[in-house]
Design a protein around this motif. Structure first.
Motif, PDB file in Angstrom:
ATOM      1  N   ASP A 350      52.852  65.934  57.245  1.00  0.00           N
ATOM      2  CA  ASP A 350      53.288  66.498  58.537  1.00  0.00           C
ATOM      3  C   ASP A 350      54.191  65.505  59.270  1.00  0.00           C
ATOM      4  OD1 ASP A 350      53.271  68.297  60.730  1.00  0.00           O
ATOM      5  OD2 ASP A 350      51.677  67.105  61.696  1.00  0.00           O
ATOM      6  N   ASN A 351      53.770  64.217  59.274  1.00  0.00           N
ATOM      7  CA  ASN A 351      54.575  63.171  59.912  1.00  0.00           C
ATOM      8  C   ASN A 351      55.947  63.054  59.248  1.00  0.00           C
ATOM      9  OD1 ASN A 351      52.747  62.417  61.795  1.00  0.00           O
ATOM     10  ND2 ASN A 351      51.992  60.620  60.686  1.00  0.00           N
ATOM     11  N   SER A 352      55.941  63.052  57.900  1.00  0.00           N
ATOM     12  CA  SER A 352      57.209  62.894  57.185  1.00  0.00           C
ATOM     13  C   SER A 352      58.199  63.980  57.593  1.00  0.00           C
ATOM     14  CB  SER A 352      56.978  62.968  55.679  1.00  0.00           C
ATOM     15  OG  SER A 352      56.260  61.861  55.294  1.00  0.00           O
ATOM     16  N   LYS A 354      57.974  65.741  60.476  1.00  0.00           N
ATOM     17  CA  LYS A 354      58.247  65.582  61.916  1.00  0.00           C
ATOM     18  C   LYS A 354      59.258  64.479  62.192  1.00  0.00           C
ATOM     19  CE  LYS A 354      54.144  64.938  63.606  1.00  0.00           C
ATOM     20  NZ  LYS A 354      52.892  64.824  64.364  1.00  0.00           N
ATOM     21  N   TYR A 355      59.134  63.386  61.465  1.00  0.00           N
ATOM     22  CA  TYR A 355      60.001  62.236  61.753  1.00  0.00           C
ATOM     23  C   TYR A 355      61.209  62.159  60.806  1.00  0.00           C
ATOM     24  CZ  TYR A 355      56.110  61.255  64.758  1.00  0.00           C
ATOM     25  OH  TYR A 355      55.149  61.377  65.720  1.00  0.00           O
ATOM     26  N   THR A 356      61.582  63.301  60.241  1.00  0.00           N
ATOM     27  CA  THR A 356      62.804  63.370  59.436  1.00  0.00           C
ATOM     28  C   THR A 356      63.749  64.372  60.100  1.00  0.00           C
ATOM     29  OG1 THR A 356      61.608  62.835  57.413  1.00  0.00           O
ATOM     30  CG2 THR A 356      63.724  63.936  57.139  1.00  0.00           C
ATOM     31  N   SER A 378      57.199  60.218  50.631  1.00  0.00           N
ATOM     32  CA  SER A 378      58.324  59.462  51.185  1.00  0.00           C
ATOM     33  C   SER A 378      59.310  60.423  51.832  1.00  0.00           C
ATOM     34  CB  SER A 378      58.996  58.639  50.095  1.00  0.00           C
ATOM     35  OG  SER A 378      59.348  59.462  49.024  1.00  0.00           O
ATOM     36  N   ASP A 379      60.075  59.883  52.777  1.00  0.00           N
ATOM     37  CA  ASP A 379      61.030  60.750  53.478  1.00  0.00           C
ATOM     38  C   ASP A 379      62.311  59.993  53.772  1.00  0.00           C
ATOM     39  OD1 ASP A 379      60.917  59.381  56.129  1.00  0.00           O
ATOM     40  OD2 ASP A 379      58.809  60.024  56.057  1.00  0.00           O
ATOM     41  N   SER A 380      63.345  60.778  54.125  1.00  0.00           N
ATOM     42  CA  SER A 380      64.618  60.153  54.482  1.00  0.00           C
ATOM     43  C   SER A 380      64.770  60.182  55.993  1.00  0.00           C
ATOM     44  CB  SER A 380      65.758  60.940  53.810  1.00  0.00           C
ATOM     45  OG  SER A 380      65.709  62.294  54.272  1.00  0.00           O
ATOM     46  N   ARG A 398      52.000  55.497  69.290  1.00  0.00           N
ATOM     47  CA  ARG A 398      53.202  56.187  68.825  1.00  0.00           C
ATOM     48  C   ARG A 398      54.384  55.262  69.047  1.00  0.00           C
ATOM     49  NH1 ARG A 398      51.312  61.170  72.335  1.00  0.00           N
ATOM     50  NH2 ARG A 398      50.965  59.338  73.592  1.00  0.00           N
ATOM     51  N   VAL A 399      55.259  55.207  68.077  1.00  0.00           N
ATOM     52  CA  VAL A 399      56.383  54.275  68.187  1.00  0.00           C
ATOM     53  C   VAL A 399      57.260  54.689  69.362  1.00  0.00           C
ATOM     54  CG1 VAL A 399      58.427  53.359  67.027  1.00  0.00           C
ATOM     55  CG2 VAL A 399      56.320  53.762  65.719  1.00  0.00           C
ATOM     56  N   ASP A 400      57.611  55.940  69.420  1.00  0.00           N
ATOM     57  CA  ASP A 400      58.472  56.427  70.492  1.00  0.00           C
ATOM     58  C   ASP A 400      57.731  57.567  71.184  1.00  0.00           C
ATOM     59  OD1 ASP A 400      60.324  57.630  72.055  1.00  0.00           O
ATOM     60  OD2 ASP A 400      61.969  57.464  70.599  1.00  0.00           O
ATOM     61  N   GLY A 409      53.330  65.163  68.751  1.00  0.00           N
ATOM     62  CA  GLY A 409      52.479  64.077  68.224  1.00  0.00           C
ATOM     63  C   GLY A 409      51.391  63.685  69.214  1.00  0.00           C
ATOM     64  N   THR A 410      50.258  63.305  68.656  1.00  0.00           N
ATOM     65  CA  THR A 410      49.141  62.868  69.506  1.00  0.00           C
ATOM     66  C   THR A 410      48.834  61.384  69.312  1.00  0.00           C
ATOM     67  OG1 THR A 410      47.604  63.420  67.742  1.00  0.00           O
ATOM     68  CG2 THR A 410      47.994  65.127  69.404  1.00  0.00           C
ATOM     69  N   GLY A 411      49.365  60.834  68.248  1.00  0.00           N
ATOM     70  CA  GLY A 411      49.069  59.422  67.952  1.00  0.00           C
ATOM     71  C   GLY A 411      47.723  59.260  67.253  1.00  0.00           C
ATOM     72  N   LEU A 412      47.132  60.375  66.815  1.00  0.00           N
ATOM     73  CA  LEU A 412      45.809  60.295  66.179  1.00  0.00           C
ATOM     74  C   LEU A 412      45.852  60.591  64.681  1.00  0.00           C
ATOM     75  CD1 LEU A 412      43.705  62.135  68.904  1.00  0.00           C
ATOM     76  CD2 LEU A 412      43.624  59.710  68.371  1.00  0.00           C
ATOM     77  N   GLY A 413      46.952  61.223  64.246  1.00  0.00           N
ATOM     78  CA  GLY A 413      47.023  61.685  62.856  1.00  0.00           C
ATOM     79  C   GLY A 413      46.767  60.597  61.834  1.00  0.00           C
ATOM     80  N   LEU A 414      47.432  59.465  61.997  1.00  0.00           N
ATOM     81  CA  LEU A 414      47.289  58.412  60.985  1.00  0.00           C
ATOM     82  C   LEU A 414      45.922  57.738  61.042  1.00  0.00           C
ATOM     83  CD1 LEU A 414      50.815  56.733  60.846  1.00  0.00           C
ATOM     84  CD2 LEU A 414      49.732  58.199  59.145  1.00  0.00           C
ATOM     85  N   SER A 415      45.353  57.596  62.263  1.00  0.00           N
ATOM     86  CA  SER A 415      44.008  56.974  62.309  1.00  0.00           C
ATOM     87  C   SER A 415      43.011  57.870  61.605  1.00  0.00           C
ATOM     88  CB  SER A 415      43.535  56.668  63.730  1.00  0.00           C
ATOM     89  OG  SER A 415      44.339  57.234  64.679  1.00  0.00           O
TER      90      SER A 415
HETATM   91  P1  ADP Z   1      51.598  61.338  65.794  1.00  0.00           P
HETATM   92  O1  ADP Z   1      50.698  62.464  66.079  1.00  0.00           O
HETATM   93  O2  ADP Z   1      52.301  60.788  66.975  1.00  0.00           O
HETATM   94  O3  ADP Z   1      52.489  61.596  64.633  1.00  0.00           O
HETATM   95  P2  ADP Z   1      50.357  59.505  64.005  1.00  0.00           P
HETATM   96  O4  ADP Z   1      49.140  58.711  64.150  1.00  0.00           O
HETATM   97  O5  ADP Z   1      50.387  60.528  62.943  1.00  0.00           O
HETATM   98  O6  ADP Z   1      50.606  60.160  65.392  1.00  0.00           O
HETATM   99  O7  ADP Z   1      51.567  58.537  63.838  1.00  0.00           O
HETATM  100  C1  ADP Z   1      51.692  57.452  64.698  1.00  0.00           C
HETATM  101  C2  ADP Z   1      53.123  57.065  64.878  1.00  0.00           C
HETATM  102  O8  ADP Z   1      53.634  56.554  63.649  1.00  0.00           O
HETATM  103  C3  ADP Z   1      54.020  58.211  65.180  1.00  0.00           C
HETATM  104  O9  ADP Z   1      54.070  58.479  66.570  1.00  0.00           O
HETATM  105  C4  ADP Z   1      55.371  57.719  64.676  1.00  0.00           C
HETATM  106  O10 ADP Z   1      55.990  56.958  65.660  1.00  0.00           O
HETATM  107  C5  ADP Z   1      55.012  56.839  63.505  1.00  0.00           C
HETATM  108  N1  ADP Z   1      55.190  57.535  62.222  1.00  0.00           N
HETATM  109  C6  ADP Z   1      54.234  58.111  61.485  1.00  0.00           C
HETATM  110  N2  ADP Z   1      54.745  58.626  60.333  1.00  0.00           N
HETATM  111  C7  ADP Z   1      56.065  58.347  60.363  1.00  0.00           C
HETATM  112  C8  ADP Z   1      57.135  58.603  59.478  1.00  0.00           C
HETATM  113  N3  ADP Z   1      56.977  59.283  58.323  1.00  0.00           N
HETATM  114  N4  ADP Z   1      58.380  58.186  59.833  1.00  0.00           N
HETATM  115  C9  ADP Z   1      58.547  57.501  60.974  1.00  0.00           C
HETATM  116  N5  ADP Z   1      57.588  57.230  61.866  1.00  0.00           N
HETATM  117  C10 ADP Z   1      56.345  57.650  61.566  1.00  0.00           C
END
Ligand code: ADP
Length: 450
Positions: A350-352, A354-356, A378-380, A398-400, A409-415
């Motif tokens: 989902d992140n890949s 969203k952030y592509t 992986s993503d471009s 969240r980075v941005d 984004g919630t900032g919780l997905g990766l945790s």
């Molecule tokens: P979010 O719900 O904001 O995506 P995540 O915990 O999933 O929260 O991700 C945390 C942060 O990591 C994201 O806000 C984003 O800034 C960065 N991030 C995650 N996956 C990617 C990715 N594939 N490319 C670039 N940045 C990413």
């Protein structure tokens, strides 16, 4: 006690040794006198003429010379004894050729008494009894006893003081830790305990400090989590409140604007739902760690699971005209909790997407070796700076922030993903470059026999 026992033993040894030596000397002196005395017994009195003065009773010494019948020939202590018969056993033993020596006590005074034979040639002609005071020895023993007593008392005091010092040295850190534990259980304060040294006690204290640091850390993270969660929930709630207020204050608002407001509100409610659902997922994962909640394990075809994830995210990818390429080994089976691994893969894919940016490319791969199963996505996309990589797994990070909000984004997905993978004994690797793209690799051990 030990010192006193030691002192008594030492004193006993000194007494025994000194008395034995003195006995030997006394017998030796008696034998020398006996060689002078032989003439006297043979009626040549000049030979021992010096005896009465030198061995008078006042010098603490007394000599009694007897003939072989036990008749007193000379007594330097009492001249009146002359001519009397003495039949004491030691006299008889001396006359029969034996040396004897023993201790006696008269009027509280100590003496050594020796009896030796008097020879004339090879024949025994009489006996010599020699009595010498040993009061000087007993004075010496008293002196030593006094010294040992003083040494024992001083030693005991020193040992006592040293003991108090040593025990204080050992018990102080323990009482510090105990005090700190009490304080911790009664209040919320948790301080580190500082002690010096390098023994087991300091090891205990440093283990305690480690524990305190860990609890403080958990506490700080919990507080941060609660404040972040409240903040995240507050933002959509304030938007909804604002929309409601404006609708209530303007009852005449036209239908079109009302619909637009309702659409916005719906979006905020969706956002709230997303956050709450993710928080629930996290809480579940946390309780799995803490309470070892039973996992619902089953043998899962990971390739199939990934295909399902891709299918679920296809609409999102298509909306951005992103191509999802896959290369999935279809024969990878693992015993896992399917829902948890599904969620982990879903969040990363989902992140890949969203952030592509639009028209980009996402690539999902599944392969294995003897030890592990590897799921890479992986993503471009936009990628991220190296310094961010360590932080993105933190809750609510969240980075941005602005961009993340746009993408929902919630900032919780990766945790959530990381917790799920770690519960299976695995880990997640990240490689990323700004404006070039990112690669996430879930590594799960093949022997996931949890
Ligand atoms: P979010 O719900 O904001 O995506 P995540 O915990 O999933 O929260 O991700 C945390 C942060 O990591 C994201 O806000 C984003 O800034 C960065 N991030 C995650 N996956 C990617 C990715 N594939 N490319 C670039 N940045 C990413």
């Amino acid at each position: 006690m030990a010192l006193i026992i030691l002192a008594v033993c030492v004193l006993g040894l000194i007494q025994r040794y000194t008395l034995t030596e003195r006995k030997r000397e006394t017998v030796k002196e008696a034998n020398i006198l006996a060689t002078f005395a032989q003439g006297a017994v043979m009626e040549e009195k000049e030979a021992i003429a010096f005896l009465p003065e030198t061995y008078s009773d006042t010098a603490g010494k007394r000599i009694m010379l007897l003939d072989k019948d036990g008749r007193v020939v000379l007594d330097t202590g009492d001249a009146a004894q002359k001519g009397k018969i003495m039949a004491a056993p030691y006299v008889l033993e001396a006359v029969s050729g034996k040396n004897t020596v023993f201790e006696t006590e008269t009027d509280g005074l100590h003496y050594l008494q020796a009896a030796v034979p008097v020879y004339s040639g090879h024949a025994i002609v009489g006996a010599l009894c020699f009595k010498a005071s040993t009061e000087d020895l007993y004075d010496y023993f008293d002196h030593i006893r006094f010294r040992l007593l003083v040494i024992s008392i001083c030693g005991s005091l020193l040992i006592g003081l040293f003991g108090v010092f040593i025990s204080a040295l050992f018990t102080k850190p323990i009482s510090k830790v105990t005090g700190q534990i009490k304080e911790m259980s009664e209040t919320d304060t948790r301080h580190l305990v500082h002690v010096r040294g390098g023994n087991e006690i300091t090891e205990l204290v440093s283990a305690f400090n480690l524990m305190v640091e860990r609890i403080n850390d958990i506490d700080a993270r919990r507080q941060e989590f609660v404040s972040n969660a409240s903040h995240e929930l507050k933002t959509p709630l304030s938007s909804i409140k604002l929309i409601c207020d404006s609708l209530l204050q303007n009852p005449e608002t036209d239908r079109e604007t009302v619909n637009e407001f309702l659409g916005d509100m719906n979006e905020q409610v969706d956002r709230l739902t997303r956050i709450v659902n993710k928080l629930l997922s996290l809480t579940k994962l946390d309780s799995s760690v803490e309470e070892s909640e039973i996992f619902t394990f089953s043998t899962v075809n990971i390739g199939l699971l990934m295909q399902n994830v891709v299918k679920a995210l296809l609409p999102l990818a298509q909306s951005k005209n992103i191509m999802i390429e896959t290369r999935l080994d279809e024969n990878v089976f693992l015993r896992v909790d399917a829902d948890k691994i599904w969620e982990a893969v879903y969040n990363i894919l989902d992140n890949s997407i969203k952030y592509t940016p639009e028209d980009g490319r996402v690539y999902a791969e599944l392969y294995r070796d003897e030890k592990n199963v590897y799921i890479t996505v992986s993503d471009s996309g936009i990628g991220m700076a190296e310094t961010e990589i360590n932080k993105i797994f933190d809750r609510f990070y969240r980075v941005d922030k602005a961009r993340a909000r746009e993408t929902g984004g919630t900032g919780l997905g990766l945790s959530i993903a990381l917790s799920a993978v770690e519960l299976h004994g695995g880990y997640i690797e990240v490689e990323s470059r700004e404006e070039e793209g990112s690669l996430f690799r879930i590594v799960l051990p093949v022997t996931t026999d949890l």
